[in-house]
Design an enzyme around this catalytic site. Structure first.
Site, PDB file in Angstrom:
ATOM      1  N   HIS A  31       1.008  -1.223  -0.138  1.00 21.16           N
ATOM      2  CA  HIS A  31       0.107   0.031   0.051  1.00 21.16           C
ATOM      3  C   HIS A  31       0.793   1.306  -0.072  1.00 21.16           C
ATOM      4  O   HIS A  31       2.047   1.263  -0.152  1.00 21.16           O
ATOM      5  CB  HIS A  31      -1.051   0.109   1.275  1.00 21.16           C
ATOM      6  CG  HIS A  31      -0.260  -0.333   2.773  1.00 21.16           C
ATOM      7  ND1 HIS A  31       0.628   0.745   3.117  1.00 21.16           N
ATOM      8  CD2 HIS A  31      -0.513  -1.247   3.354  1.00 21.16           C
ATOM      9  CE1 HIS A  31       1.076   0.185   4.140  1.00 21.16           C
ATOM     10  NE2 HIS A  31       0.400  -1.162   4.580  1.00 21.16           N
ATOM     11  N   HIS A  34       4.057   1.231   2.430  1.00 22.00           N
ATOM     12  CA  HIS A  34       5.139   0.490   1.576  1.00 22.00           C
ATOM     13  C   HIS A  34       5.882   1.309   0.635  1.00 22.00           C
ATOM     14  O   HIS A  34       7.137   1.459   0.473  1.00 22.00           O
ATOM     15  CB  HIS A  34       4.748  -0.842   0.940  1.00 22.00           C
ATOM     16  CG  HIS A  34       4.157  -1.852   1.968  1.00 22.00           C
ATOM     17  ND1 HIS A  34       2.864  -2.087   2.028  1.00 22.00           N
ATOM     18  CD2 HIS A  34       4.813  -2.505   3.005  1.00 22.00           C
ATOM     19  CE1 HIS A  34       2.747  -2.952   2.832  1.00 22.00           C
ATOM     20  NE2 HIS A  34       4.022  -3.333   3.676  1.00 22.00           N
ATOM     21  N   LYS A 145       7.983   3.503  10.925  1.00 18.40           N
ATOM     22  CA  LYS A 145       7.708   3.826  12.439  1.00 18.40           C
ATOM     23  C   LYS A 145       6.546   3.032  13.048  1.00 18.40           C
ATOM     24  O   LYS A 145       6.440   3.112  14.319  1.00 18.40           O
ATOM     25  CB  LYS A 145       7.938   5.263  12.689  1.00 18.40           C
ATOM     26  CG  LYS A 145       9.274   5.955  12.526  1.00 18.40           C
ATOM     27  CD  LYS A 145       9.161   7.370  12.964  1.00 18.40           C
ATOM     28  CE  LYS A 145      10.482   8.037  13.069  1.00 18.40           C
ATOM     29  NZ  LYS A 145      10.108   9.447  13.358  1.00 18.40           N
TER      30      LYS A 145
END
Ligand code: PAF
Length: 274
Positions: A31, A34, A145
């Site tokens: 998505h 990424h 993160k």
């Protein structure tokens, strides 16, 4: 773009590469989140390698290994368009042999929060990330993160094992309403997606409290739990330092506020770095 499925093919494909290698490990169902890692790897390196491998050793008994979304054709297209040089999509037997030597997550940091709720998950995650970093010969590897504890443990592994790779932490990508992107969002219907927004709302509330001078962890967590009422079940709300020690008071520049909760089928996680 070269697509390789075996370790031997990957080694061959790498022989032709020159310069720095940016590596993005994924479990597929790619998505926008990424894609942002891949784009950063593209910007900062001469070559980009992406892996798509749904790693069985990081799923616990009864988790969604079989149901985990697999979208090979779409993932290939996304990588092709993003200018990836090598797409590595191995089978399980390429990655594992019976009776493997295993590395384990650290005793404390690997077994709190996500590690407590999913015992063994980080052992399997570190095992496959070690393999993938070695196989890719990455100069830099890109991690989101959003999986903050995963990121901290990968950084620790690289430090503890003197691995010659730079781990690059990348910002969380959210949809227009604030929902952190995840492959598991695909399991939610519209009503659940609406309720799932309480995770990011609780983090916004926490940030506002800190900005107005409230640093006490218990007070902030209590307020976050109120906001999280719309989740089906809250697993944890935590305030930790960047190296995952519990904090009694928020320390500006050294704090991560995390939340994990079930909304419909998926278990969602989100966090904010303060
Ligand atoms: O974050 C993920 O998608 C996975 O944990 C990773 C890093 C690809 C290892 O399987």
């Amino acid at each position: 773009m070269v697509i390789v499925r075996t370790v031997e093919e990957l080694q061959k494909a790498k022989e032709g590469l020159e310069g720095s290698i940016g590596f993005v490990p994924t479990m597929g169902a790619l998505h926008q989140g990424h894609l942002s890692l891949i784009q950063r790897a593209r910007d900062e390196n001469d070559q980009v390698i992406v892996s798509v491998f749904v790693n069985p050793t990081q799923f616990l008994e009864g988790e969604d290994l079989d149901a985990y979304p697999r979208r090979e054709a779409a993932d290939t297209q996304i990588c092709e368009r993003a200018g990836v040089d090598i797409l590595f999509m191995p089978t399980i037997d390429q990655m594992y042999e019976p009776d493997e030597l295993c590395i384990g997550a650290p005793a404390i940091r690997g077994y709190i929060l996500e590690g407590e709720k999913r015992p063994g998950h980080f052992d399997g995650m570190l095992q496959v990330v070690m393999k993938l970093l070695n196989l890719s010969s990455a100069t830099r590897a890109y991690f989101g993160k959003k999986d903050a504890q995963q990121l901290a443990l990968v950084m620790q592994m690289v430090r503890n094992y003197f691995m010659p790779v730079e781990i690059v932490p990348c910002e969380i990508i959210r949809d227009e309403k604030g929902l952190a992107l995840s492959s598991r969002n695909a399991y939610m219907n519209a009503e659940e997606k609406r309720r799932a927004l309480c995770l990011s709302r609780s983090l916004k509330r926490a940030t506002k409290m800190v900005m107005s001078g409230e640093f006490d962890a218990e007070t902030i967590k209590k307020e976050m739990n109120d906001v999280l009422q719309e989740a089906d079940q809250v697993e944890y709300v935590a305030i930790v330092s960047r190296d995952f020690k519990q904090l009694e008071r928020v320390e500006i520049g050294n704090t991560i506020i995390l939340v994990a909760a079930w909304v419909g089928k998926p278990r969602l996680i989100d966090n904010i770095w303060i």
